[in-house]
Design a protein around this motif. Structure first.
Motif, mmCIF file in Angstrom:
data_model
loop_
_atom_site.group_PDB
_atom_site.id
_atom_site.type_symbol
_atom_site.label_atom_id
_atom_site.label_comp_id
_atom_site.label_asym_id
_atom_site.label_seq_id
_atom_site.Cartn_x
_atom_site.Cartn_y
_atom_site.Cartn_z
ATOM 1 N N LYS A 277 85.604 -51.081 -10.679
ATOM 2 C CA LYS A 277 84.668 -51.008 -9.560
ATOM 3 C C LYS A 277 83.322 -50.465 -10.000
ATOM 4 O O LYS A 277 82.271 -50.853 -9.477
ATOM 5 C CB LYS A 277 85.231 -50.100 -8.458
ATOM 6 C CG LYS A 277 86.428 -50.635 -7.716
ATOM 7 C CD LYS A 277 86.872 -49.633 -6.648
ATOM 8 C CE LYS A 277 88.119 -50.077 -5.915
ATOM 9 N NZ LYS A 277 88.559 -49.055 -4.927
ATOM 10 N N CYS A 278 83.344 -49.540 -10.962
ATOM 11 C CA CYS A 278 82.114 -48.891 -11.429
ATOM 12 C C CYS A 278 82.131 -48.759 -12.953
ATOM 13 O O CYS A 278 82.424 -47.686 -13.496
ATOM 14 C CB CYS A 278 81.973 -47.507 -10.777
ATOM 15 S SG CYS A 278 80.474 -46.616 -11.247
ATOM 16 N N PRO A 279 81.826 -49.851 -13.677
ATOM 17 C CA PRO A 279 81.840 -49.822 -15.150
ATOM 18 C C PRO A 279 80.897 -48.771 -15.747
ATOM 19 O O PRO A 279 81.084 -48.355 -16.889
ATOM 20 C CB PRO A 279 81.393 -51.239 -15.525
ATOM 21 C CG PRO A 279 81.737 -52.068 -14.337
ATOM 22 C CD PRO A 279 81.500 -51.182 -13.156
ATOM 23 N N ALA A 280 79.903 -48.339 -14.954
ATOM 24 C CA ALA A 280 78.950 -47.347 -15.457
ATOM 25 C C ALA A 280 79.636 -46.054 -15.858
ATOM 26 O O ALA A 280 79.103 -45.280 -16.664
ATOM 27 C CB ALA A 280 77.887 -47.061 -14.398
ATOM 28 N N LEU A 281 80.833 -45.806 -15.316
ATOM 29 C CA LEU A 281 81.575 -44.597 -15.677
ATOM 30 C C LEU A 281 81.893 -44.544 -17.169
ATOM 31 O O LEU A 281 82.145 -43.481 -17.716
ATOM 32 C CB LEU A 281 82.883 -44.521 -14.881
ATOM 33 C CG LEU A 281 82.805 -43.966 -13.455
ATOM 34 C CD1 LEU A 281 84.162 -44.060 -12.777
ATOM 35 C CD2 LEU A 281 82.317 -42.529 -13.466
ATOM 36 N N LEU A 282 81.874 -45.694 -17.817
ATOM 37 C CA LEU A 282 82.182 -45.733 -19.241
ATOM 38 C C LEU A 282 81.085 -45.124 -20.098
ATOM 39 O O LEU A 282 81.347 -44.634 -21.199
ATOM 40 C CB LEU A 282 82.421 -47.181 -19.690
ATOM 41 C CG LEU A 282 83.743 -47.827 -19.255
ATOM 42 C CD1 LEU A 282 83.730 -49.303 -19.592
ATOM 43 C CD2 LEU A 282 84.922 -47.129 -19.929
ATOM 44 N N TYR A 283 79.826 -45.191 -19.631
ATOM 45 C CA TYR A 283 78.753 -44.734 -20.515
ATOM 46 C C TYR A 283 78.011 -43.493 -20.051
ATOM 47 O O TYR A 283 77.139 -42.994 -20.768
ATOM 48 C CB TYR A 283 77.752 -45.873 -20.795
ATOM 49 C CG TYR A 283 77.090 -46.521 -19.615
ATOM 50 C CD1 TYR A 283 76.058 -45.908 -18.933
ATOM 51 C CD2 TYR A 283 77.468 -47.802 -19.211
ATOM 52 C CE1 TYR A 283 75.429 -46.528 -17.870
ATOM 53 C CE2 TYR A 283 76.845 -48.437 -18.147
ATOM 54 C CZ TYR A 283 75.828 -47.795 -17.482
ATOM 55 O OH TYR A 283 75.200 -48.418 -16.428
ATOM 56 N N TYR A 284 78.359 -42.953 -18.870
ATOM 57 C CA TYR A 284 77.728 -41.689 -18.486
ATOM 58 C C TYR A 284 78.388 -40.538 -19.249
ATOM 59 O O TYR A 284 79.612 -40.432 -19.274
ATOM 60 C CB TYR A 284 77.880 -41.435 -16.984
ATOM 61 C CG TYR A 284 76.961 -42.258 -16.119
ATOM 62 C CD1 TYR A 284 75.602 -42.341 -16.391
ATOM 63 C CD2 TYR A 284 77.446 -42.952 -15.018
ATOM 64 C CE1 TYR A 284 74.757 -43.109 -15.598
ATOM 65 C CE2 TYR A 284 76.615 -43.711 -14.216
ATOM 66 C CZ TYR A 284 75.271 -43.786 -14.512
ATOM 67 O OH TYR A 284 74.436 -44.542 -13.727
ATOM 68 N N PRO A 285 77.603 -39.640 -19.857
ATOM 69 C CA PRO A 285 78.193 -38.483 -20.538
ATOM 70 C C PRO A 285 78.822 -37.511 -19.544
ATOM 71 O O PRO A 285 78.510 -37.535 -18.347
ATOM 72 C CB PRO A 285 76.997 -37.846 -21.263
ATOM 73 C CG PRO A 285 75.799 -38.324 -20.525
ATOM 74 C CD PRO A 285 76.139 -39.682 -20.003
ATOM 75 N N GLU A 286 79.696 -36.644 -20.044
ATOM 76 C CA GLU A 286 80.403 -35.696 -19.182
ATOM 77 C C GLU A 286 79.452 -34.830 -18.365
ATOM 78 O O GLU A 286 79.713 -34.551 -17.188
ATOM 79 C CB GLU A 286 81.294 -34.792 -20.039
ATOM 80 C CG GLU A 286 82.499 -35.490 -20.647
ATOM 81 C CD GLU A 286 83.337 -34.526 -21.458
ATOM 82 O OE1 GLU A 286 83.578 -33.397 -20.967
ATOM 83 O OE2 GLU A 286 83.740 -34.885 -22.575
ATOM 84 N N SER A 287 78.348 -34.395 -18.968
ATOM 85 C CA SER A 287 77.425 -33.496 -18.277
ATOM 86 C C SER A 287 76.847 -34.141 -17.020
ATOM 87 O O SER A 287 76.724 -33.503 -15.972
ATOM 88 C CB SER A 287 76.286 -33.082 -19.217
ATOM 89 O OG SER A 287 75.594 -34.222 -19.703
ATOM 90 N N ILE A 288 76.502 -35.424 -17.116
ATOM 91 C CA ILE A 288 75.948 -36.134 -15.952
ATOM 92 C C ILE A 288 77.021 -36.352 -14.898
ATOM 93 O O ILE A 288 76.801 -36.129 -13.703
ATOM 94 C CB ILE A 288 75.329 -37.470 -16.394
ATOM 95 C CG1 ILE A 288 74.043 -37.223 -17.192
ATOM 96 C CG2 ILE A 288 75.035 -38.358 -15.184
ATOM 97 C CD1 ILE A 288 73.357 -38.472 -17.677
ATOM 98 N N LEU A 289 78.212 -36.775 -15.328
ATOM 99 C CA LEU A 289 79.291 -36.997 -14.373
ATOM 100 C C LEU A 289 79.673 -35.698 -13.670
ATOM 101 O O LEU A 289 79.942 -35.681 -12.463
ATOM 102 C CB LEU A 289 80.502 -37.584 -15.091
ATOM 103 C CG LEU A 289 80.402 -39.053 -15.509
ATOM 104 C CD1 LEU A 289 81.645 -39.469 -16.278
ATOM 105 C CD2 LEU A 289 80.213 -39.953 -14.294
ATOM 106 N N ASP A 290 79.710 -34.603 -14.419
ATOM 107 C CA ASP A 290 80.061 -33.302 -13.840
ATOM 108 C C ASP A 290 79.082 -32.930 -12.733
ATOM 109 O O ASP A 290 79.476 -32.492 -11.648
ATOM 110 C CB ASP A 290 80.058 -32.236 -14.938
ATOM 111 C CG ASP A 290 80.522 -30.889 -14.424
ATOM 112 O OD1 ASP A 290 81.687 -30.780 -14.007
ATOM 113 O OD2 ASP A 290 79.713 -29.935 -14.415
#
Length: 375
Positions: A277-290
């Motif tokens: 659903k959201c392929p962008a999750l593959l390339y965001y670093p942990e700091s941004i996702l957090d």
């Protein structure tokens, strides 16, 4: 196992460093400015102080062809202000030999015959047009190659403008990457009849994919297959990521996926569904996702809402908070409603927001209520 991965290509794409775009031809460098250049630029209303500050070295070189560059652009339909903007952004253009500029014009018009469109491209990407004459043969060969693929001329023009390095290097290097992409598409079950459209879309969305080593694509596809993605899902990811799959590497993806699974508290199968659903999750670093997970959760959004609409994680925390406040003012509570209204570009959000506002302000019409009549 994918034959793409199990077999090696007969051709290898060497790592090639980006070619410099700044044109510095063999010219005499003087300690004093070339007054003719300064005067000519001044007459064209170019911001001389800005040129001195950012690229003052240009003003010290001789010979310079300021008048010839201006005449070329003017003959192509460029107005005075546009010429001034081009030379203000890329004053190196005045160091291009007129004969070389004419060759460039012929090369570019072979894929972009509309002079008005070409001037607009030069205004936006002057360094791509005013480039070294030593690249002309490579440019010509690459243009012929992409035309042989029956790619749309607008796609080829966009490639030349936004990723000029791919046209400045030997055509064989582009052939290897294109063949790798085509092979991946076939191996993953893509239909041959749709391959040209698929390739055009991918190159248009990420022109820099051509500059990446083919091995990176193979390694990333192998990693994702090992993570349980099916062949069809891999093709979907390759298409959805718009070629950015070549920007990834197994180590970064492994770290990001582990973080996401731990934060969401889901199974590997559930995580794969979220990634699709959201392929962008593959390339965001942990700091941004957090930061983005915590921003949504602190706004009262539940994790189930996030996993239902994971594309909301593509937005920065600042944008999400701003949109939540706008919606709250209209009586929309994201804690109980869908997060889909938060998604999309600024234009998309404003359209959704406008519909909510209209719905709130429009009086309800009861078709069976008696109409008021004058006594």
């Amino acid at each position: 196992m994918l034959r793409l991965i199990a077999t090696s290509l007969c051709l290898r794409c060497p790592h090639v460093s980006a070619l410099p775009l700044n044109l510095r031809p063999c010219a005499t460098l003087s300690s004093a400015e070339n007054q003719q250049t300064v005067d000519a630029l001044y007459d064209l209303s170019v911001d001389i102080q800005k040129v001195r500050k950012l690229k003052g070295w240009v003003l010290h070189q001789s010979p310079a062809y300021t008048k010839e560059v201006a005449d070329l652009l003017r003959n192509m339909g460029a107005s005075g202000p546009i010429i001034a903007r081009i030379l203000g952004i890329h004053p190196e253009a005045v160091l291009c030999n007129p004969k070389h500029m004419q060759t460039q014009r012929e090369l570019w018009t072979s894929v972009c015959p509309n002079q008005k469109d070409l001037v607009a491209i030069i205004e936006k990407f002057p360094a791509s047009f005013f480039t070294s004459s030593s690249h002309h043969d490579n440019q010509r060969n690459n243009i012929a190659y992409f035309q042989s693929l029956n790619l749309n001329k607008r796609i080829i023009t966009k490639l030349m403008a936004s990723a000029p390095q791919s046209f400045s290097r030997p055509v064989e290097q582009n052939q290897v990457m294109v063949c790798t992409l085509q092979q991946a598409y076939r191996e993953l079950g893509g239909e041959e009849a749709n391959m040209k459209i698929w390739l055009q879309k991918l190159l248009s969305q990420n022109p820099f994919v051509l500059l990446k080593p083919p091995e990176v694509l193979r390694q990333n596809l192998l990693f994702l297959r090992d993570k349980g993605f099916s062949t069809a899902e891999l093709l979907r990811l390759l298409s959805s990521l718009r070629g950015f799959v070549t920007e990834l590497n197994p180590d970064s993806m492994r770290s990001t996926l582990a973080y996401s699974q731990d934060t969401i508290g889901c199974s590997e199968a559930e995580l794969r569904d979220i990634i699709l659903k959201c392929p962008a999750l593959l390339y965001y670093p942990e700091s941004i996702l957090d930061e983005r997970f915590n921003g949504l959760l602190s706004a009262g959004v539940s994790m189930s809402q996030i996993t239902e609409t994971p594309t909301v994680l593509e937005l920065t925390t600042q944008i999400v908070n701003y949109r939540i406040q706008r919606l709250k003012a209209q009586g929309y509570d994201v804690r109980t409603g869908s997060l889909q209204v938060l998604n999309g570009t600024k234009k998309d959000f404003e359209m959704s927001f406008g519909k909510l506002q209209l719905r709130r302000e429009r009086p309800l019409f009861n078709p069976v209520a008696p109409l008021k009549a004058d006594d």
